[in-house]
Design a protein around this motif. Structure first.
Motif, mmCIF file in Angstrom:
data_model
loop_
_atom_site.group_PDB
_atom_site.id
_atom_site.type_symbol
_atom_site.label_atom_id
_atom_site.label_comp_id
_atom_site.label_asym_id
_atom_site.label_seq_id
_atom_site.Cartn_x
_atom_site.Cartn_y
_atom_site.Cartn_z
ATOM 1 N N MET A 154 0.818 -1.211 0.000
ATOM 2 C CA MET A 154 0.000 0.000 0.000
ATOM 3 C C MET A 154 0.858 1.270 0.000
ATOM 4 N N ALA A 155 1.970 1.239 0.737
ATOM 5 C CA ALA A 155 2.822 2.435 0.809
ATOM 6 C C ALA A 155 3.433 2.789 -0.534
ATOM 7 N N ALA A 156 3.581 1.807 -1.423
ATOM 8 C CA ALA A 156 4.189 2.059 -2.731
ATOM 9 C C ALA A 156 3.383 3.046 -3.557
ATOM 10 N N GLY A 157 2.097 3.178 -3.259
ATOM 11 C CA GLY A 157 1.265 4.074 -4.048
ATOM 12 C C GLY A 157 1.278 5.519 -3.606
ATOM 13 N N PHE A 158 1.840 5.821 -2.437
ATOM 14 C CA PHE A 158 1.752 7.182 -1.904
ATOM 15 C C PHE A 158 2.459 8.193 -2.816
ATOM 16 N N ASP A 159 3.766 8.081 -2.892
ATOM 17 C CA ASP A 159 4.557 9.042 -3.668
ATOM 18 C C ASP A 159 4.233 8.954 -5.148
ATOM 19 N N LEU A 160 3.981 7.751 -5.633
ATOM 20 C CA LEU A 160 3.639 7.544 -7.036
ATOM 21 C C LEU A 160 2.420 8.362 -7.439
ATOM 22 N N MET A 161 1.360 8.288 -6.681
ATOM 23 C CA MET A 161 0.134 8.999 -7.019
ATOM 24 C C MET A 161 0.319 10.511 -6.936
ATOM 25 N N ILE A 162 1.023 10.966 -5.914
ATOM 26 C CA ILE A 162 1.194 12.410 -5.756
ATOM 27 C C ILE A 162 2.020 12.985 -6.900
ATOM 28 N N ARG A 163 3.103 12.317 -7.281
ATOM 29 C CA ARG A 163 3.933 12.834 -8.370
ATOM 30 C C ARG A 163 3.178 12.836 -9.691
ATOM 31 N N ALA A 164 2.384 11.807 -9.949
ATOM 32 C CA ALA A 164 1.605 11.769 -11.177
ATOM 33 C C ALA A 164 0.531 12.857 -11.180
ATOM 34 N N MET A 165 -0.105 13.089 -10.041
ATOM 35 C CA MET A 165 -1.121 14.132 -9.950
ATOM 36 C C MET A 165 -0.507 15.521 -10.080
ATOM 37 N N LEU A 166 0.700 15.702 -9.541
ATOM 38 C CA LEU A 166 1.387 16.983 -9.696
ATOM 39 C C LEU A 166 1.653 17.300 -11.163
ATOM 40 N N ALA A 167 2.028 16.284 -11.932
ATOM 41 C CA ALA A 167 2.278 16.510 -13.356
ATOM 42 C C ALA A 167 1.009 16.977 -14.059
ATOM 43 N N ASP A 168 -0.141 16.426 -13.677
ATOM 44 C CA ASP A 168 -1.412 16.861 -14.271
ATOM 45 C C ASP A 168 -1.713 18.314 -13.911
ATOM 46 N N VAL A 169 -1.523 18.666 -12.641
ATOM 47 C CA VAL A 169 -1.770 20.050 -12.225
ATOM 48 C C VAL A 169 -0.786 21.002 -12.900
ATOM 49 N N ALA A 170 0.452 20.545 -13.122
ATOM 50 C CA ALA A 170 1.441 21.387 -13.790
ATOM 51 C C ALA A 170 0.993 21.749 -15.205
ATOM 52 N N ASP A 171 0.313 20.829 -15.887
ATOM 53 C CA ASP A 171 -0.237 21.152 -17.208
ATOM 54 C C ASP A 171 -1.286 22.255 -17.097
#
Length: 477
Positions: A335-352
């Protein structure tokens, strides 16, 4: 050479390219475990550094380091060289990190707070350069909503693999008769040798989108304020702080908790931590697949809740039972593997979305601000827990005997802190609106804007792969 804007959207990145690019995450993942879990106890038990000095040094470094990431982000976003924007920064960060790794893992006995503060500052400068450059580069390689989940999932798995390899070192060291101290130093030498290899591989094999300079981009204070006050970014920054502080708090106390409270030997504790980390190799790609099906923010809420339930189960297990602890540790690591992964991917979307609103790319700065949130949280993870344990009477010296009250305080600190912060991190994305459909519309508008500069010169990539070019970006409306 020129190229028209693509009509059918970006092609998926090849698996070999994604895998070679992900290798930078190997030493970063290894260092995350080695520095958070093994280095502070090593300083305390084998070099004679007090818990208060260690906790204070980490907290001071994180506070001094607060301004580094935003400045790095600003500079990276405005870097223009013939070999790319992020490639040059990877070449700078690698040697800096190597020097700091040597100084920390080969630190002599008798070091004080000054030594720790100086070399920790240099260490975190090197890791900031590599991690910021790597994350921002990844976001420019993958521009589609689901493709980002895939790419960041591979990066997360690579980081976990690096952590797994470094965790095998103390286990192997025990079998060949090495001391715990020799095992920690061996971790440092392994990471030291890995850094130049992966930096060279990524710099030589990965294409990079080089922005076309249409005008001088002057940074304005309102742009910075706009970023830190943008609701979606603020929510992700808070989530990052909480999801760094929770697991970081747990990591700082891990060896103490599993040996003194759960009655495991140091070798058994390392083996269970290895299971926790190995679970991330499976958890990262499967979490990414789950996000592609149900959205990133829902996946983050599921993983944070499941992780917290796993921690509750851990304290209820019989002491010293490896078989009972194995499935729970695997569950938590998955479960912990998804924490940073999701946040970094979501940040890229917001950056667009930010680039669409402001007319210029702030990708590196956005990741820098997010890294700043993580650094503040990690400072509290060690800066609070170690002095707190010392104040409550816990003795971390090798061979020390602690009272039942001190052990109970250790148990409460280990369980309550991580659960509170991890659940808070998941709560930060309740009601998230930037889903796949909305992001597709943002990318469509960006592609239409960028098509104005479709005839911009395209520099050939250094990768040597046919058909891959270094594309012009960052065109203003």
């Amino acid at each position: 050479m020129t190229q028209d804007a693509p009509a059918a959207g970006p092609r998926p990145l090849s698996s070999p390219m994604v895998l070679s690019f992900s290798t930078v995450a190997l030493p970063l993942g290894a260092l995350a475990v080695a520095v958070a879990v093994y280095l502070p106890p090593y300083f305390a038990a084998h070099l004679g550094v007090s818990l208060t000095v260690i906790g204070t040094a980490w907290a001071v470094v994180r506070l001094l380091d607060i301004g580094v990431d935003p400045v790095l982000g600003l500079i990276m976003d405005r870097t223009r060289t013939k070999i790319g924007r992020y490639r040059v920064w990877m070449m700078i960060g690698g040697p800096i990190l190597m020097i700091a790794v040597y100084a920390l893992f080969e630190a002599p006995k008798g070091i004080g707070s000054a030594y720790l503060i100086v070399w920790l500052l240099i260490f975190y400068l090197g890791t900031s350069i590599l991690s910021l450059g790597h994350s921002a580069w990844a976001a420019t390689l993958a521009t589609e909503y689901h493709e980002r989940s895939r790419v960041f999932g591979v990066l997360a798995a690579a980081g976990v693999l690096g952590a797994v390899v470094v965790l095998l070192i103390p286990i192997a060291a025990g079998h060949i008769g090495w001391t715990d101290a020799q095992g920690v130093r061996a971790m440092g030498w392994f990471i030291l040798g890995m850094i130049p290899i992966v930096v060279a591989l990524v710099c030589l094999r990965t294409p990079e989108h080089i922005a076309k300079r249409t005008s001088i981009e002057n940074f304005q204070l309102k742009d910075y304020v706009g970023l830190i006050t943008k609701p979606d970014l603020l929510r992700l920054f808070l989530a990052q702080m909480a999801l760094t502080l929770g697991p970081g708090w747990m990591s700082a106390l891990y060896l103490f908790f599993f040996t003194d409270s759960r009655r495991f030997s140091p070798e058994q504790a390392s083996a269970l931590l290895l299971v926790y980390v190995i679970a991330g190799i499976v958890g990262a790609p499967l979490t990414a697949r789950l996000a592609m099906r149900f959205s990133k923010h829902r996946t983050l809420m599921v993983t944070t809740t499941s992780y917290s339930l796993g921690l509750i189960a851990l304290v209820l297990l019989p002491k010293g039972s490896v078989l009972a602890a194995l499935p729970v540790m695997f569950w938590c690591g998955f479960m912990a593997a998804g924490f940073d992964l999701m946040i970094r991917a979501m940040l890229a979307d917001v950056a667009d979305e930010v680039r669409l609103e402001q007319g210029q790319e702030q990708l590196s700065l956005i990741y820098a601000l997010n890294a700043l949130a993580a650094k503040i949280a990690s400072a509290f993870a060690i800066g609070l827990t170690f002095p707190l344990l010392a104040r409550l009477g816990y003795n971390a010296a090798a061979g020390a005997t602690n009272t039942p009250a001190a052990i109970h305080s250790l148990e409460m600190a280990y369980i309550i802190g991580p659960i509170v912060f991890v659940m808070l991190g998941g709560a930060c994305v309740i009601g998230w609106k930037l889903d796949a459909q909305k992001h597709a519309d943002i990318r469509r508008q960006l592609d239409e804007r960028d098509a104005v500069y479709a005839e911009a010169p395209i520099l050939e990539s250094l990768s040597g792969e046919p058909g891959i070019a270094v594309l012009a970006e960052d065109a203003k409306a």
